[in-house]
Design an enzyme around this catalytic site. Structure first.
Site, PDB file in Angstrom:
ATOM      1  N   HIS A 119       0.796  -1.174  -0.130  1.00 50.87           N
ATOM      2  CA  HIS A 119      -0.015  -0.092   0.004  1.00 50.87           C
ATOM      3  C   HIS A 119       0.945   1.403   0.324  1.00 50.87           C
ATOM      4  O   HIS A 119       0.467   2.303  -0.568  1.00 50.87           O
ATOM      5  CB  HIS A 119      -0.916  -0.068   1.259  1.00 50.87           C
ATOM      6  CG  HIS A 119      -1.809  -1.055   0.993  1.00 50.87           C
ATOM      7  ND1 HIS A 119      -2.923  -1.350   2.266  1.00 50.87           N
ATOM      8  CD2 HIS A 119      -2.115  -2.050   0.146  1.00 50.87           C
ATOM      9  CE1 HIS A 119      -3.413  -2.494   1.897  1.00 50.87           C
ATOM     10  NE2 HIS A 119      -3.277  -2.751   0.631  1.00 50.87           N
TER      11      HIS A 119
ATOM     12  N   HIS B 244      -9.222  -1.965  -5.450  1.00 51.64           N
ATOM     13  CA  HIS B 244      -8.307  -2.410  -4.392  1.00 51.64           C
ATOM     14  C   HIS B 244      -7.174  -3.519  -5.308  1.00 51.64           C
ATOM     15  O   HIS B 244      -6.023  -3.302  -4.968  1.00 51.64           O
ATOM     16  CB  HIS B 244      -8.588  -3.198  -3.357  1.00 51.64           C
ATOM     17  CG  HIS B 244      -7.803  -3.264  -2.386  1.00 51.64           C
ATOM     18  ND1 HIS B 244      -7.036  -2.298  -1.494  1.00 51.64           N
ATOM     19  CD2 HIS B 244      -6.948  -4.284  -1.897  1.00 51.64           C
ATOM     20  CE1 HIS B 244      -6.083  -2.852  -0.466  1.00 51.64           C
ATOM     21  NE2 HIS B 244      -5.856  -4.027  -1.006  1.00 51.64           N
TER      22      HIS B 244
ATOM     23  N   ASP C 145      -3.162  -2.849  -5.315  1.00 52.29           N
ATOM     24  CA  ASP C 145      -2.230  -3.904  -5.149  1.00 52.29           C
ATOM     25  C   ASP C 145      -1.094  -4.166  -6.185  1.00 52.29           C
ATOM     26  O   ASP C 145      -0.028  -4.351  -6.089  1.00 52.29           O
ATOM     27  CB  ASP C 145      -2.727  -5.356  -4.691  1.00 52.29           C
ATOM     28  CG  ASP C 145      -3.420  -5.372  -3.274  1.00 52.29           C
ATOM     29  OD1 ASP C 145      -2.883  -4.243  -2.502  1.00 52.29           O
ATOM     30  OD2 ASP C 145      -4.085  -6.127  -3.021  1.00 52.29           O
TER      31      ASP C 145
ATOM     32  N   HIS D 221      -0.947 -11.036  -5.588  1.00 50.00           N
ATOM     33  CA  HIS D 221       0.444 -10.675  -5.535  1.00 50.00           C
ATOM     34  C   HIS D 221       1.275 -11.950  -5.793  1.00 50.00           C
ATOM     35  O   HIS D 221       2.526 -11.480  -6.470  1.00 50.00           O
ATOM     36  CB  HIS D 221       0.791 -10.525  -3.795  1.00 50.00           C
ATOM     37  CG  HIS D 221       0.057  -9.506  -3.009  1.00 50.00           C
ATOM     38  ND1 HIS D 221       0.379  -8.086  -3.542  1.00 50.00           N
ATOM     39  CD2 HIS D 221      -0.995  -9.412  -2.103  1.00 50.00           C
ATOM     40  CE1 HIS D 221      -0.398  -7.302  -2.834  1.00 50.00           C
ATOM     41  NE2 HIS D 221      -1.277  -8.237  -1.990  1.00 50.00           N
TER      42      HIS D 221
END
Length: 301
Positions: A79, A236, A240, A263
């Site tokens: 973040h 969101h 990321d 991720h």
């Protein structure tokens, strides 16, 4: 788009709780010189070791992006890294006194506000960009990440969840300071109630509250205020992605397209990116302008 490197104008501080550790952490962002990049320093450890925020320092992506070096780590950096990237900050020194970054409100909004409160300083050194010349793609098990020639840094993301509040969502954004703050930075991380209960059993998610995570049960959003955007979930995931791709070390001029990635898959793509060096060039704006006459991809710069 900014063509000179940038850093923060002065030091700024904040404190918070690690989402998995539940431990308090104090964070300080300091200015850094040209070509320094983003580096983290663990002030709580002997000799205050330093680690660069680069993709080849990533040691774990199972629950967050974790960088590590010679036995120490800094966890959940995505973040803050997304905030640096979204605001075109190339150089900074980040001091932390614990191993996990503070989760704040679960978005990058507080970090973005913190950086802006420090001010942004332009440096007398040009930025380098990865200019995408040929497509690079990674596909596996229904997941896909690709990057394609484009005149700006653009991200298009699609997610699919078997949940009535999410289902399939797609969003596309040209990553600029204005779009970052308005469209992406305030989108919060989210999780399902059954996942939270599972993580708790294994000593994780100790810092999770309804103040820092969108919590979803089988039918409802449990947060009193509801969503900040109707499609906050996919936004969101773009946040990321911006954080993960910032670990390339330089901004991209290209269109990143993601489908059901996270991720771990983003990191796999970054490793593939550096194996396909014929598909991109590193250029300053002056180099790019020299290419404009014979490359339509550059015409909008």
């Amino acid at each position: 788009m900014y063509f000179q490197q940038r850093t923060v104008a002065k030091s700024v501080k904040c404190s918070g709780i690690g989402v998995h550790s539940g431990k308090k952490v104090n964070l300080t962002i300091k200015p850094a010189p040209p070509n320094h990049g983003i580096k983290f320093i663990r002030t709580d450890l002997l000799n205050c070791p330093v680690i660069s925020a680069n993709f080849n320092m990533v040691v774990d992506t199972s629950l967050a992006t974790v960088i590590g070096y010679e036995g120490f780590i800094v966890s959940t950096i995505e973040h803050l890294m997304a905030s640096f990237s979204g605001l075109s900050i190339d150089n900074a020194l980040v001091e932390v006194d614990n191993y996990e970054m503070p989760i704040m409100d679960g978005s990058a909004g507080p970090f973005t506000s913190l950086i802006k409160s420090a001010g942004i300083k332009e440096l007398d050194t040009p930025r380098y960009f990865f200019v995408i010349r040929e497509p690079i793609e990674l596909k596996k098990d229904g997941k896909m990440v690709g990057v394609y020639p484009h005149s700006t840094y653009k991200i298009t993301c699609t997610i699919e969840y078997n949940h009535p509040l999410i289902n399939t969502q797609s969003f596309s954004v040209d990553v600029s300071d204005h779009a970052w703050e308005r469209e992406i930075a305030r989108a919060r991380t989210f999780g399902f109630l059954h996942e939270y209960e599972y993580l708790k059993r294994y000593g994780l998610a100790r810092g999770v509250t309804l103040e820092n995570v969108i919590a979803i049960d089988s039918k409802n959003i449990l947060n009193k205020g509801g969503l900040r955007y109707q499609d906050e979930f996919v936004r969101h995931k773009i946040l990321d992605c911006i954080g993960d791709f910032s670990l390339l070390g330089m901004p991209i001029l290209g269109h990143v397209i993601l489908n059901k990635s996270g991720h771990a898959f983003n990191h796999s793509f970054l490793k593939k990116f550096f194996t396909e060096k014929d598909s991109w060039e590193t250029c300053t704006i002056n180099d790019i302008r020299r290419l404009r006459s014979d490359d339509t991809v550059m015409e909008d710069l």
